[in-house]
Design a protein around this motif. Structure first.
Motif, PDB file in Angstrom:
ATOM      1  N   PRO A   1      25.208  30.423 -17.852  1.00 39.55           N
ATOM      2  CA  PRO A   1      26.566  30.541 -18.406  1.00 39.55           C
ATOM      3  C   PRO A   1      27.200  31.908 -18.182  1.00 39.55           C
ATOM      4  N   ILE A   2      26.400  32.974 -18.204  1.00 37.00           N
ATOM      5  CA  ILE A   2      26.952  34.304 -17.917  1.00 37.00           C
ATOM      6  C   ILE A   2      27.394  34.388 -16.460  1.00 37.00           C
ATOM      7  N   ALA A   3      26.545  33.902 -15.560  1.00 34.44           N
ATOM      8  CA  ALA A   3      26.890  33.921 -14.133  1.00 34.44           C
ATOM      9  C   ALA A   3      28.144  33.113 -13.861  1.00 34.44           C
ATOM     10  N   LEU A   4      28.254  31.960 -14.492  1.00 34.13           N
ATOM     11  CA  LEU A   4      29.416  31.101 -14.273  1.00 34.13           C
ATOM     12  C   LEU A   4      30.684  31.753 -14.821  1.00 34.13           C
ATOM     13  N   ALA A   5      30.559  32.422 -15.976  1.00 31.97           N
ATOM     14  CA  ALA A   5      31.725  33.080 -16.563  1.00 31.97           C
ATOM     15  C   ALA A   5      32.203  34.246 -15.701  1.00 31.97           C
ATOM     16  N   LEU A   6      31.266  35.009 -15.144  1.00 30.42           N
ATOM     17  CA  LEU A   6      31.638  36.140 -14.290  1.00 30.42           C
ATOM     18  C   LEU A   6      32.226  35.682 -12.971  1.00 30.42           C
ATOM     19  N   GLY A   7      31.744  34.567 -12.455  1.00 30.57           N
ATOM     20  CA  GLY A   7      32.199  34.095 -11.147  1.00 30.57           C
ATOM     21  C   GLY A   7      33.172  32.935 -11.197  1.00 30.57           C
ATOM     22  N   TRP A   8      33.564  32.494 -12.394  1.00 29.83           N
ATOM     23  CA  TRP A   8      34.391  31.293 -12.580  1.00 29.83           C
ATOM     24  C   TRP A   8      35.633  31.278 -11.678  1.00 29.83           C
ATOM     25  N   PRO A   9      35.903  30.119 -11.059  1.00 34.38           N
ATOM     26  CA  PRO A   9      35.225  28.833 -11.188  1.00 34.38           C
ATOM     27  C   PRO A   9      34.059  28.633 -10.216  1.00 34.38           C
ATOM     28  N   GLY A  10      33.729  29.668  -9.459  1.00 34.45           N
ATOM     29  CA  GLY A  10      32.631  29.551  -8.507  1.00 34.45           C
ATOM     30  C   GLY A  10      31.276  29.784  -9.147  1.00 34.45           C
ATOM     31  N   ARG A  11      30.238  29.403  -8.449  1.00 35.96           N
ATOM     32  CA  ARG A  11      28.860  29.583  -8.918  1.00 35.96           C
ATOM     33  C   ARG A  11      28.169  30.684  -8.117  1.00 35.96           C
ATOM     34  N   ILE A  12      27.232  31.358  -8.759  1.00 34.01           N
ATOM     35  CA  ILE A  12      26.445  32.388  -8.094  1.00 34.01           C
ATOM     36  C   ILE A  12      25.113  31.761  -7.673  1.00 34.01           C
ATOM     37  N   PRO A  13      24.842  31.668  -6.381  1.00 37.50           N
ATOM     38  CA  PRO A  13      23.606  31.018  -5.923  1.00 37.50           C
ATOM     39  C   PRO A  13      22.364  31.668  -6.519  1.00 37.50           C
ATOM     40  N   ASP A  14      21.414  30.830  -6.896  1.00 38.75           N
ATOM     41  CA  ASP A  14      20.105  31.277  -7.383  1.00 38.75           C
ATOM     42  C   ASP A  14      20.205  32.189  -8.607  1.00 38.75           C
ATOM     43  N   ALA A  15      21.178  31.922  -9.481  1.00 34.57           N
ATOM     44  CA  ALA A  15      21.282  32.699 -10.720  1.00 34.57           C
ATOM     45  C   ALA A  15      19.987  32.572 -11.521  1.00 34.57           C
ATOM     46  N   THR A  16      19.410  31.379 -11.517  1.00 37.12           N
ATOM     47  CA  THR A  16      18.118  31.154 -12.156  1.00 37.12           C
ATOM     48  C   THR A  16      17.509  29.904 -11.542  1.00 37.12           C
ATOM     49  N   ARG A  17      16.276  29.613 -11.901  1.00 40.78           N
ATOM     50  CA  ARG A  17      15.634  28.408 -11.362  1.00 40.78           C
ATOM     51  C   ARG A  17      16.183  27.169 -12.071  1.00 40.78           C
ATOM     52  N   PRO A  18      16.220  26.031 -11.367  1.00 38.51           N
ATOM     53  CA  PRO A  18      16.708  24.797 -11.994  1.00 38.51           C
ATOM     54  C   PRO A  18      15.626  24.146 -12.841  1.00 38.51           C
ATOM     55  N   TRP A  19      16.038  23.188 -13.656  1.00 37.95           N
ATOM     56  CA  TRP A  19      15.071  22.369 -14.391  1.00 37.95           C
ATOM     57  C   TRP A  19      14.247  21.569 -13.392  1.00 37.95           C
ATOM     58  N   SER A  20      12.947  21.533 -13.589  1.00 42.55           N
ATOM     59  CA  SER A  20      12.077  20.811 -12.660  1.00 42.55           C
ATOM     60  C   SER A  20      11.876  19.374 -13.127  1.00 42.55           C
ATOM     61  N   PHE A  21      12.364  18.428 -12.346  1.00 39.75           N
ATOM     62  CA  PHE A  21      12.157  17.017 -12.661  1.00 39.75           C
ATOM     63  C   PHE A  21      10.883  16.495 -12.017  1.00 39.75           C
ATOM     64  N   ALA A  22      10.194  17.372 -11.303  1.00 40.42           N
ATOM     65  CA  ALA A  22       8.911  16.973 -10.717  1.00 40.42           C
ATOM     66  C   ALA A  22       7.793  17.019 -11.760  1.00 40.42           C
ATOM     67  N   GLU A  23       8.064  17.708 -12.887  1.00 43.87           N
ATOM     68  CA  GLU A  23       7.081  17.800 -13.961  1.00 43.87           C
ATOM     69  C   GLU A  23       7.472  16.865 -15.104  1.00 43.87           C
ATOM     70  N   ALA A  24       6.487  16.200 -15.677  1.00 48.15           N
ATOM     71  CA  ALA A  24       6.742  15.263 -16.769  1.00 48.15           C
ATOM     72  C   ALA A  24       7.276  16.007 -17.990  1.00 48.15           C
TER      73      ALA A  24
END
Length: 406
Positions: free
Chosen positions: A279-302
């Motif tokens: 959310p901080i990255a999005l607010a600073l770069g709004w409306p664009g996104r900053i690549p690799d701001a953090t890791r995504p949620w892993s759906f490969a793990e249960a």
């Protein structure tokens, strides 16, 4: 790619430090012009200022100006700078210093100040025409229409993870297609605990948030669910959705940061790991996104996600906030101010945990909300001062079991 100039208010707090870590990894995208802080940690503030080469630094406590200057010299020496190799930033002091920074010509002002004292800085940023990345929810809650009237369309970008999530989800439909906003809540460290046991919880226990590392006031507000009540009012003001169309749902894992339900039955959710970086990255770069701001949620793990309604009997803060937000006027300012006093009383051992919201409710009930043709800053500040005085009167007469003595 244009470099965005940024002013950060509250730079030594959790929002400010996270923002600077993010900017440190993206120096080609952002340039930090100025920093402000309360003044409790001049060593960190000096290190931040020299690290990012800021032009101006502000501290609310005028008495620490000399300490800050000495901290600059110590930090320069630690970095191995010879005399004359670095320039000390201009130092502003006093309660209006952050507002001066907020009015500087820049692309984005990140208001990470804690509490209602951030209102003036919020208004200063808006009046200057700067984009306001708003983490100081209290200034919007207490200022209400004062803030929303001053803001141009799109000028306020929310930093709270829940409101950032809603802003992202709203890209999936038009305003008239929105049926409901769904704010998610962790439930705090005492989810499921009977009210009788809640009265005995300690400050240390209340500071153990299940997912986020935050400042003490916000963490305790999360434990009482007052924070979620403030977010309920904030969502109403930010997105123009009536209070009765905003729900709160307990989602312990906080994988879903919030959701929007649309009129056709579809619900869009924003998913991510529990961190404020996105959310901080999005607010600073709004409306664009900053690549690799953090890791995504892993759906490969249960993983398992759970949802349940808020127990309003054990945690009445959300419904109290809904009532306050519906009353409007100075009622939200009274709610917020009384809570700030009560949280401090709890931290000082003068009020039990359950006494926080009980006392806030008492102050809200005692407050007679006048009818305003147009709410002013003076009206808000007067209500804020009244609520603090009333809350202090009640907490000064409160016994260990939370009962008021006479």
């Amino acid at each position: 790619m244009n470099t965005r100039s940024v002013v950060i208010l509250g730079s030594t707090g959790s929002i400010g430090t996270t923002a600077l870590e993010l900017i440190g990894r993206n120096r080609d995208r952002f340039r930090v012009l100025a920093l402000s802080a309360g003044g409790d940690n001049v060593t960190l503030l000096a290190a931040q200022a020299l690290e990012f080469g800021v032009e101006v630094v502000a501290v609310a406590k005028a008495t620490v100006a000399q300490d800050l200057q000495l901290a600059f010299y110590a930090e320069a020496q630690r970095k191995g700078y010879a005399r004359g190799e670095f320039r000390i930033p201009k130092i502003l002091t006093g309660p209006d210093a952050s507002s001066e920074l907020a009015a500087m010509p820049c692309d984005v002002v990140l208001n990470g100040i804690n509490g209602s004292v951030g209102l003036h800085a919020t208004l200063a940023a808006l009046d200057a025409g700067n984009t306001l990345a708003l983490a100081n929810k209290e200034s919007l809650v207490i200022g209400g229409p004062i803030v929303t009237r001053r803001a141009k369309p799109g000028q306020i970008v929310p930093v709270d993870s829940e409101h950032s999530a809603i802003a992202q989800c709203l890209r999936g439909g038009t305003p008239d297609e929105v049926r409901k906003l769904l704010l998610t809540a962790s439930g705090g460290p005492f989810l499921g605990m009977p009210r009788g046991e809640l009265a005995n919880v300690t400050v240390e226990q209340a500071l153990e948030h299940p997912n986020f590392a935050m400042g003490p006031v916000v963490t305790i507000n999360s434990a009482t669910l007052v924070n979620k009540g403030l977010e309920l009012i904030e969502a109403h003001l930010l997105f123009g959705i009536p209070m009765d169309r905003i729900d709160v749902v307990v989602h312990r894992q906080q994988a879903i940061h919030s959701m929007v339900e649309f009129t056709d039955g579809a619900t869009i959710a924003q998913v991510g790991i529990p961190t404020m970086t996105v959310p901080i990255a999005l607010a600073l770069g709004w409306p664009g996104r900053i690549p690799d701001a953090t890791r995504p949620w892993s759906f490969a793990e249960a993983s398992t996600w759970t949802f349940q309604p808020v127990d309003t009997a054990e945690f009445p803060a959300v419904e109290l906030a809904r009532e306050v937000g519906t009353r409007g006027g100075t009622a939200p300012a009274v709610f917020n101010a009384a809570n700030e006093v009560c949280v401090q009383a709890f931290r000082d051992g003068r009020l039990p945990f359950t006494g926080i919201v009980d006392t806030v409710a008492r102050v809200v009930t005692d407050h007679d909300v006048p009818s305003y043709e147009e709410l002013s800053v003076d009206d808000v500040l007067a209500a804020d001062a009244w609520a603090r005085t009333r809350a202090r009167e009640i907490t000064a007469r409160t016994t260990d079991n939370g009962q008021e003595t006479h």
